[in-house]
Design a protein around this motif. Structure first.
Motif, PDB file in Angstrom:
ATOM      1  N   LYS A 113       0.811  -1.215   0.000  1.00 23.28           N
ATOM      2  CA  LYS A 113       0.000   0.000   0.000  1.00 23.28           C
ATOM      3  C   LYS A 113       0.848   1.271   0.000  1.00 23.28           C
ATOM      4  N   ASN A 150      -5.758  -0.482  -2.263  1.00 29.44           N
ATOM      5  CA  ASN A 150      -5.290   0.636  -3.073  1.00 29.44           C
ATOM      6  C   ASN A 150      -3.944   1.112  -2.547  1.00 29.44           C
ATOM      7  N   ARG A 151      -3.217   1.811  -3.393  1.00 28.05           N
ATOM      8  CA  ARG A 151      -2.014   2.480  -2.933  1.00 28.05           C
ATOM      9  C   ARG A 151      -2.403   3.660  -2.060  1.00 28.05           C
ATOM     10  N   SER A 152      -1.628   3.919  -1.020  1.00 26.58           N
ATOM     11  CA  SER A 152      -1.921   5.005  -0.108  1.00 26.58           C
ATOM     12  C   SER A 152      -2.055   6.328  -0.858  1.00 26.58           C
ATOM     13  N   GLY A 153      -3.150   7.044  -0.599  1.00 23.73           N
ATOM     14  CA  GLY A 153      -3.397   8.313  -1.268  1.00 23.73           C
ATOM     15  C   GLY A 153      -4.306   8.209  -2.470  1.00 23.73           C
ATOM     16  N   ASN A 154      -4.523   6.988  -2.967  1.00 29.58           N
ATOM     17  CA  ASN A 154      -5.415   6.768  -4.106  1.00 29.58           C
ATOM     18  C   ASN A 154      -6.803   6.357  -3.611  1.00 29.58           C
ATOM     19  N   PRO A 155      -7.838   6.528  -4.437  1.00 31.38           N
ATOM     20  CA  PRO A 155      -9.181   6.092  -4.026  1.00 31.38           C
ATOM     21  C   PRO A 155      -9.221   4.584  -3.812  1.00 31.38           C
ATOM     22  N   ASP A 166      -9.692  -2.599 -10.533  1.00 27.01           N
ATOM     23  CA  ASP A 166      -9.118  -1.404  -9.888  1.00 27.01           C
ATOM     24  C   ASP A 166      -7.965  -1.801  -8.964  1.00 27.01           C
ATOM     25  N   GLN A 188      -3.632  -1.135  -9.283  1.00 29.57           N
ATOM     26  CA  GLN A 188      -2.820  -0.430  -8.293  1.00 29.57           C
ATOM     27  C   GLN A 188      -1.782  -1.314  -7.615  1.00 29.57           C
TER      28      GLN A 188
END
Length: 216
Positions: A56, A144-149, A156, A160
């Motif tokens: 993440k 999700n990657r940190s900072g992404n929705p 999705d 990521q």
């Protein structure tokens, strides 16, 4: 990295077996939940939890929540279940409510800098429930990657997280599509730390006084 279409009964069975094997072997899996897709690991495998945080792109300062497959699992994970927590569990589990409780000190896990607490939730999704009943409690954060929705589909999540995840379980679009509501029940009055899938007024309908820490 393998993706399984859980709308097909045969592929779903194979996917659950593959995901359970991956998780119990220390690898990461992506699973559908009722809120958003999650990236999960065996909650009691510290190396796997560290790999989850790395995937993440975040550190241990944001501890990883734990998903459980039944109401009764909470009794084995906490020192004592506060009455208000029991009431909230009965009203909203399985569903979009996460509870922050004091975990039992005997538990051998490292979910991050949680200061003796753990965030627990029982998701309302049959694929997630089946996997949790095979693996046991899983450390699961939004896929999700940190900072992404947060991801609301398996595609999705895969876009990521890619090959950092061993198995993707595709359960179709997330029914709710927003993160869970988080309530801290370690104090005298429940405190809402994040408003999400369960509205504040529904919580107050069930337990009365609830502090909204997000309003500050």
């Amino acid at each position: 990295m393998t993706t399984f279409d859980c709308s097909d009964p045969i592929e779903r069975r194979a996917g659950l077996e593959a995901a359970a094997h991956a998780a119990t072997s220390g690898h990461l899996v992506v699973l559908p939940t009722d809120t958003v897709y999650g990236i999960g690991a065996d909650a009691f495998n510290a190396a796997a939890v560290r790999a989850l945080l790395a995937a993440k792109g975040r550190g241990p300062d944001m501890p990883v929540p734990v998903l459980v497959g039944s109401w009764t699992t909470i009794d084995g994970l906490v020192m004592a279940v506060p009455p208000v927590a029991r009431t909230l569990v009965e009203a909203f589990w399985p569903g979009g409510l996460s509870l922050v409780v004091e975990h039992a000190p005997s538990l051998q896990w490292d979910l991050g800098d949680a200061k003796g607490t753990v965030m627990l939730r029982m998701p309302l999704h049959p694929v997630a429930i089946d996997l949790l009943r095979l693996v046991g409690p899983m450390a699961v954060s939004s896929a999700n990657r940190s900072g992404n929705p947060p991801a609301t589909t398996a595609a999705d999540a895969q876009a990521q997280l890619g090959e950092q995840v061993s198995v993707y379980l595709d359960g179709g679009p997330s029914p709710i599509g927003v993160a869970s509501t988080v309530v801290d029940v370690t104090g005298e009055i429940p405190r809402v730390l994040r408003v999400g899938a369960v509205p504040l007024d529904r919580l107050r309908d069930v337990v009365g006084a609830v502090e909204d820490a997000t309003a500050r």
